[in-house]
Design an enzyme around this catalytic site. Sequence first.
Site, PDB file in Angstrom:
ATOM      1  N   HIS A   5      -6.005   8.126  11.870  1.00  0.00           N
ATOM      2  CA  HIS A   5      -5.833   6.694  11.577  1.00  0.00           C
ATOM      3  C   HIS A   5      -4.364   6.347  11.331  1.00  0.00           C
ATOM      4  CE1 HIS A   5     -10.306   6.365  10.151  1.00  0.00           C
ATOM      5  NE2 HIS A   5     -10.189   6.369  11.458  1.00  0.00           N
ATOM      6  N   CYS A  45       8.570   0.452  23.380  1.00  0.00           N
ATOM      7  CA  CYS A  45       9.668   0.952  24.217  1.00  0.00           C
ATOM      8  C   CYS A  45       9.662   2.484  24.204  1.00  0.00           C
ATOM      9  CB  CYS A  45      11.016   0.384  23.782  1.00  0.00           C
ATOM     10  SG  CYS A  45      11.714   1.162  22.314  1.00  0.00           S
ATOM     11  N   ARG A  61       0.840  -1.214   0.000  1.00  0.00           N
ATOM     12  CA  ARG A  61       0.000   0.000   0.000  1.00  0.00           C
ATOM     13  C   ARG A  61       0.871   1.258   0.000  1.00  0.00           C
ATOM     14  NH1 ARG A  61      -4.633  -0.056   4.427  1.00  0.00           N
ATOM     15  NH2 ARG A  61      -4.852   2.028   3.549  1.00  0.00           N
ATOM     16  N   CYS A  81      15.390  -0.308  20.632  1.00  0.00           N
ATOM     17  CA  CYS A  81      15.532  -1.559  21.400  1.00  0.00           C
ATOM     18  C   CYS A  81      15.758  -2.786  20.522  1.00  0.00           C
ATOM     19  CB  CYS A  81      14.299  -1.764  22.279  1.00  0.00           C
ATOM     20  SG  CYS A  81      12.834  -2.297  21.372  1.00  0.00           S
TER      21      CYS A  81
HETATM   22 ZN   LIG Z   1      11.669  -0.411  20.722  1.00  0.00          ZN
END
Ligand SMILES: [Zn+2]
Length: 279
Positions: free
Chosen positions: A130, A142, A78, A175
């Site tokens: 949205h 995180c 998309r 992370c």
């Molecule tokens: Zn993260």
Amino acid sequence: MGVDPLQLKQALEQGVRIEGRITVLTGAGISAESGIPTFRGPEGYWTVGSVHYQPEQISNYAMFCRQPSEVWKWFLYRRGVCSAAEPNPGHLALAEMEGLLADRFTLITQNVDGLHLRAGNGLERTLQIHGNLNYMRCDKSCSDEAFLIPEALPAKGRGEEITPTEWDLLICPHCGSLTRPHVLLFDECYDETHYRFETALRVAAETSLLIVVGTEGATTLPNHIVECALGSGCTIIDVNVQRNRFSESAEASPQGLFIEGAASVVLTQVLTQLRAVLT
Ligand SMILES: [Zn+2]
């Protein structure tokens, strides 16, 4: 069909009186003119092996948990369709409107294609309720930060696999967990943190002119926004290629009106009249 310039001028004057605020709420109709399909029709179907999924089944967080690769493939496909499209004169008129009104202007959009930002509307005054499929965010939360999907990740054709190198680009830079599309999925709820839900309702309640463009209220938030605006006595202009549930709300509002026509044509006329009203 078309617009009576005098009526439009009166609606705009009513809306911008005493330094009033203007809010524009857009939906799929404005993007359709740039060739973006709604993905609720045939373009939204997705096939995995012998299984055919409906859009609401693939744009779905439970599905993402089970098969993140299929959901990412669908969103990257998309994203490719949308990045090949260009903002149309309707989008450009709204960017100019923001330029004229600055802090008196807010854009609330249901569209996830990012065309308003590409046309020049600012991220701060554009509430993408949205989400935006050009962005990703950490699936482990995180942080709440949304990141642009790296340009190095190319547009994908329908069903095209994601390579290991490309997966590395879909990793949270903080992370190292997998990211997810920064889009409200069918089995998720509106929220302020990611989609500025409460801000959108507050802005609607405080606006003096609401212009509704190319949306027929298939989801709940646009209905709340129009109700909020109507309840506070603001003027509503509904722009659409056909009459819809918001046309009557517009006509019931002070000096409000329904303008039948394409967003690209009507918004250009609205911009011209707005310039005249502001000078
Ligand atoms: Zn993260």
